[in-house]
Write a protein that holds these residues in place. Structure first.
Motif, mmCIF file in Angstrom:
data_model
loop_
_atom_site.group_PDB
_atom_site.id
_atom_site.type_symbol
_atom_site.label_atom_id
_atom_site.label_comp_id
_atom_site.label_asym_id
_atom_site.label_seq_id
_atom_site.Cartn_x
_atom_site.Cartn_y
_atom_site.Cartn_z
ATOM 1 N N ALA A 42 0.684 -1.241 -0.226
ATOM 2 C CA ALA A 42 -0.145 -0.032 0.128
ATOM 3 C C ALA A 42 0.679 1.184 -0.249
ATOM 4 O O ALA A 42 0.537 2.419 -0.767
ATOM 5 N N ALA A 43 1.796 1.438 1.000
ATOM 6 C CA ALA A 43 2.709 2.159 1.014
ATOM 7 C C ALA A 43 3.336 2.718 -0.937
ATOM 8 O O ALA A 43 3.237 4.091 -0.777
ATOM 9 N N ILE A 44 3.823 1.847 -0.887
ATOM 10 C CA ILE A 44 4.732 1.502 -2.415
ATOM 11 C C ILE A 44 3.851 2.354 -3.309
ATOM 12 O O ILE A 44 3.789 2.944 -4.364
ATOM 13 N N ASN A 45 2.268 2.049 -3.439
ATOM 14 C CA ASN A 45 1.449 2.079 -4.284
ATOM 15 C C ASN A 45 1.041 3.613 -4.266
ATOM 16 O O ASN A 45 0.710 4.576 -5.539
ATOM 17 N N GLY A 68 1.279 -7.250 -6.997
ATOM 18 C CA GLY A 68 1.420 -6.391 -6.049
ATOM 19 C C GLY A 68 1.482 -4.827 -6.137
ATOM 20 O O GLY A 68 1.466 -4.047 -6.156
ATOM 21 N N VAL A 69 3.009 -4.839 -6.860
ATOM 22 C CA VAL A 69 3.307 -3.416 -6.775
ATOM 23 C C VAL A 69 3.845 -3.438 -9.241
ATOM 24 O O VAL A 69 3.644 -1.840 -8.646
ATOM 25 N N ILE A 90 9.419 8.814 -13.594
ATOM 26 C CA ILE A 90 10.034 7.901 -12.891
ATOM 27 C C ILE A 90 10.289 6.798 -12.892
ATOM 28 O O ILE A 90 8.852 5.687 -13.258
ATOM 29 N N ILE A 91 11.490 5.772 -13.518
ATOM 30 C CA ILE A 91 10.793 3.947 -13.556
ATOM 31 C C ILE A 91 11.349 3.491 -12.637
ATOM 32 O O ILE A 91 13.062 3.255 -12.326
ATOM 33 N N VAL A 92 10.571 2.837 -11.673
ATOM 34 C CA VAL A 92 11.653 1.511 -10.840
ATOM 35 C C VAL A 92 11.799 0.271 -12.177
ATOM 36 O O VAL A 92 10.379 -0.298 -11.341
ATOM 37 N N GLN A 93 12.755 -0.096 -12.203
ATOM 38 C CA GLN A 93 13.380 -1.561 -12.283
ATOM 39 C C GLN A 93 13.613 -2.257 -11.449
ATOM 40 O O GLN A 93 13.615 -2.786 -10.729
ATOM 41 N N ALA A 94 12.302 -3.113 -11.615
ATOM 42 C CA ALA A 94 12.500 -5.082 -10.440
ATOM 43 C C ALA A 94 13.069 -5.580 -11.210
ATOM 44 O O ALA A 94 11.695 -6.476 -12.126
ATOM 45 N N TYR A 308 10.738 -0.069 -1.727
ATOM 46 C CA TYR A 308 9.927 1.499 -0.749
ATOM 47 C C TYR A 308 11.534 1.857 -1.099
ATOM 48 O O TYR A 308 11.208 3.535 -1.195
ATOM 49 N N GLU A 309 12.214 1.938 -0.505
ATOM 50 C CA GLU A 309 13.343 2.820 -0.399
ATOM 51 C C GLU A 309 14.157 3.093 -1.474
ATOM 52 O O GLU A 309 14.281 4.068 -1.261
ATOM 53 N N ALA A 310 13.458 2.323 -2.597
ATOM 54 C CA ALA A 310 13.809 3.408 -3.716
ATOM 55 C C ALA A 310 13.349 4.277 -4.227
ATOM 56 O O ALA A 310 13.782 5.887 -4.261
#
Ligand code: 13P
Ligand code: SF4
Length: 361
Positions: A42-45, A68-69, A90-94, A308-310
């Motif tokens: 929820a926090a990440i979204n 989930g995210v 911003i792109i976060v690469q998972a 989340y940290e990212a």
């Protein structure tokens, strides 16, 4: 839950917000795990919405990340296309580092983050840009086709990139465009050997290996066939040719997923990284998944905590030098500009059973 995340509580609001996601993953995630994961999801979204960020999640991410995210999920080819197309800031690469570099190459104006800088790849670290320059000196006039699982420096020395979804198509295209009957296909030796079995183009290969897929053997597959005679066995083309020879289907991670979703086999075995089956299983409740698999230690460095940290600290930013990015972009863009495949890319196992050798550099 790692220290520092203890204050994320599973409140009624979090429960309500994440209920649709829970419905999706509950076959693969326990209620205890979910109570720990849901507050972070929820926090990440929420952070994504505040920061105009998207998460590109590879098929090898664990289900709480993938379902989930992840805003866009898929194989290397699909994620590269999405990086170029999406309009987030911003792109976060998972996924792993070469994927983040590919996103940066295609979207230089966007901030590209990778949650763990050590998320590498045995194929990407098997070859350098200097190696490719030497190869080009040795084979002048022969096009260099490079698997996307490589660093930006290697892509910058490349004529055209490919992924496991389109390697045969790209090799044949390169031979036609350059007017030659030989193509250099680096760095995955097994992908090169598997491509060589499906085309009349001669292949010059490098001895890189995926540490996840090289470990599967033909004996593993034959044992599975004996134990589960009804099961469809799907293998990734980074596996040795002998593994594909005794499998029922071979293709990229997206092609494997499409196979299950479209054909709905009763039982299936995915010969690839472990999380792949977990993710597809969430969408295919009617299929039973038999689960021999290997973990990719690099993919597994990515977690909800470091995503989340990212997002919170805008870290770790992936940068590619402008001149390297410009050359690499040409090679990746040539691949992206190729016509989409009419059917999900898959290896023609009937043709592939005829052994064809490659020239190893
Ligand atoms: P694809 O998702 O392109 O099939 O690649 C698999 C892989 O190993 C990526 O690291
Ligand atoms: Fe690299 Fe293999 Fe891991 Fe993919 S699965 S990132 S190819 S080591």
């Amino acid at each position: 839950m790692a220290d520092g995340f203890a204050s994320f509580e599973y409140t009624p609001e979090v429960e309500a917000q994440t209920r649709p996601l829970w419905e999706k993953v509950k076959a693969r995630v326990t209620p205890l795990e979910w109570r720990l994961q849901a507050p972070l999801i929820a926090a990440i979204n929420q952070l994504k919405a505040e920061k105009n960020a998207v998460i590109l999640a590879h098929n090898y991410m664990t289900p709480e990340i993938f379902h989930g995210v992840g805003d866009f999920v898929g194989d290397s080819l699909g994620l590269a296309r999405e990086a170029a197309r999406c309009d987030a800031k911003i792109i976060v690469q998972a996924g792993v580092h070469f994927m983040a570099e590919t996103s940066k190459i295609l979207a230089p104006e966007k901030t590209v983050l990778i949650p763990d800088l050590l998320a590498g790849c045995s194929l990407a670290s098997s070859i350098t840009g200097a190696d490719v320059r030497l190869i080009k000196q040795r084979y002048p006039g022969i096009p260099v086709v490079t698997y996307v699982n490589t660093t930006a420096d290697v892509k910058a020395e490349t004529d055209i990139c490919c992924t496991s979804a389109n390697a045969v198509q790209v090799v044949e295209h390169a031979a036609r465009e350059w007017g030659v009957d030989r193509v250099i296909l680096i760095p995955d030796e097994f992908l090169a050997r598997n491509v060589a079995r499906q085309t009349d183009i001669k292949i010059i290969a490098w001895q890189g290996r995926c540490e996840v897929h090289e470990r599967f053997t033909a004996e593993d597959i034959l044992e599975l066939k004996a134990a589960y005679p009804q099961a469809q066995i799907l293998a990734h083309p980074e596996c040795p040719a002998e593994v594909l020879e005794v499998s029922d289907f071979a293709g990229s991670t997206a092609a494997m997923s499409d196979f299950v979703m479209l054909r709905k086999p009763k039982q299936v075995v995915l010969i690839t990284e472990c999380s792949m089956a977990d993710n597809v299983a969430c969408d295919a409740p009617e299929t039973e998944f038999i689960r021999p698999c290997n973990l990719c230690p690099h993919m597994k460095r990515i977690s909800l905590e470091n995503i989340y940290e990212a997002l919170l600290h805008d870290r770790y930013e992936v940068k590619v030098e402008a001149d390297v990015a410009a050359s690499a972009r040409l090679a990746v863009q040539r691949m992206i500009d190729m016509p989409p495949l009419a059917i999900p890319a898959r290896y023609d196992l009937v043709k592939a059973r005829h052994h064809v050798d490659v020239e190893l550099i």
